[in-house]
Design a protein around this motif. Sequence first.
Motif, mmCIF file in Angstrom:
data_model
loop_
_atom_site.group_PDB
_atom_site.id
_atom_site.type_symbol
_atom_site.label_atom_id
_atom_site.label_comp_id
_atom_site.label_asym_id
_atom_site.label_seq_id
_atom_site.Cartn_x
_atom_site.Cartn_y
_atom_site.Cartn_z
ATOM 1 N N SER A 1 69.564 -76.216 48.682
ATOM 2 C CA SER A 1 69.364 -77.581 49.174
ATOM 3 C C SER A 1 70.702 -78.303 49.357
ATOM 4 O O SER A 1 70.772 -79.267 50.104
ATOM 5 C CB SER A 1 68.468 -78.363 48.219
ATOM 6 N N GLY A 2 71.752 -77.810 48.722
ATOM 7 C CA GLY A 2 73.077 -78.401 48.908
ATOM 8 C C GLY A 2 73.637 -78.135 50.290
ATOM 9 O O GLY A 2 74.573 -78.795 50.723
ATOM 10 N N ARG A 3 73.069 -77.164 50.999
ATOM 11 C CA ARG A 3 73.509 -76.826 52.356
ATOM 12 C C ARG A 3 72.426 -77.122 53.383
ATOM 13 O O ARG A 3 72.419 -76.532 54.454
ATOM 14 C CB ARG A 3 73.897 -75.361 52.413
ATOM 15 N N LYS A 4 71.531 -78.035 53.067
ATOM 16 C CA LYS A 4 70.391 -78.294 53.943
ATOM 17 C C LYS A 4 70.788 -78.868 55.296
ATOM 18 O O LYS A 4 70.023 -78.783 56.246
ATOM 19 C CB LYS A 4 69.393 -79.221 53.261
ATOM 20 N N ASN A 5 71.971 -79.437 55.420
ATOM 21 C CA ASN A 5 72.430 -79.980 56.700
ATOM 22 C C ASN A 5 73.384 -79.051 57.429
ATOM 23 O O ASN A 5 73.857 -79.393 58.512
ATOM 24 C CB ASN A 5 73.095 -81.347 56.483
ATOM 25 N N GLN A 6 73.685 -77.893 56.848
ATOM 26 C CA GLN A 6 74.584 -76.932 57.483
ATOM 27 C C GLN A 6 73.771 -75.849 58.163
ATOM 28 O O GLN A 6 72.867 -75.274 57.566
ATOM 29 C CB GLN A 6 75.509 -76.291 56.443
ATOM 30 N N TRP B 1 69.818 -72.068 55.049
ATOM 31 C CA TRP B 1 69.449 -70.672 54.800
ATOM 32 C C TRP B 1 70.593 -69.733 55.153
ATOM 33 O O TRP B 1 71.352 -69.973 56.074
ATOM 34 C CB TRP B 1 68.231 -70.282 55.634
ATOM 35 N N THR B 2 70.696 -68.655 54.406
ATOM 36 C CA THR B 2 71.645 -67.588 54.703
ATOM 37 C C THR B 2 71.046 -66.287 54.182
ATOM 38 O O THR B 2 69.909 -66.246 53.731
ATOM 39 C CB THR B 2 73.023 -67.872 54.067
ATOM 40 N N HIS B 3 71.808 -65.208 54.239
ATOM 41 C CA HIS B 3 71.358 -63.926 53.701
ATOM 42 C C HIS B 3 72.548 -63.199 53.094
ATOM 43 O O HIS B 3 73.695 -63.598 53.286
ATOM 44 C CB HIS B 3 70.676 -63.068 54.787
ATOM 45 N N ASN B 4 72.274 -62.154 52.337
ATOM 46 C CA ASN B 4 73.329 -61.478 51.592
ATOM 47 C C ASN B 4 74.292 -60.682 52.472
ATOM 48 O O ASN B 4 75.334 -60.272 51.998
ATOM 49 C CB ASN B 4 72.742 -60.579 50.493
#
Length: 178
Positions: free
Chosen positions: A70-75, A83-86
């Motif tokens: 949620s800290g990157r919800k605007n990125q 969202w990202t992945h490994n």
Amino acid sequence: MAANLKPSRFYEALVLISQPSNGSLTSASAFTYNDPIDRASGNFNYDHNDVVVGTGAFPQSLNFQRQYSSGRKNQSGPLGKGWTHNFNTTALVNSDGYQGMGEDSALDAVCTLVEMKASLDLLLDSSTLIEKMVTATLGQRWFGDQLINNTVIVTQGLNGEAFVKLPDWDLQPTSRPI
């Protein structure tokens, strides 16, 4: 439970708690304690293994893991905002003058210390002042160049680490979390 543990045992317990049990390529934050809320930042974090190929833990198996913070919800990320992945791995070259002047380690400040000592020795001797002034100026220009593009930030999924370039082009990890 923590009150009965010796300091070394307490640290070992924290390490065991913070290690992911799914064999993922990324490491869990030491501040989450298997809770989706990161206690250091207050962010909601979500990890989910979508595909696992192979048996056992890494490197015998390979997984694709979605991650949300949620800290990157605007990125914008590869899977949407927050969202990202490994397998989302980047290495970015950056400039950081504080790191180049030894913010975390005296080893990071080698360029600063060498240039300051060389310039001081040159400018304290008053014989052939113009030659020494030109040499000191060139040394200061070299020092300025050492502060440009002197850090590399490597990220994988939600985790990252910063490195500082040393004069011999080795990279020294910093203590600053990303």
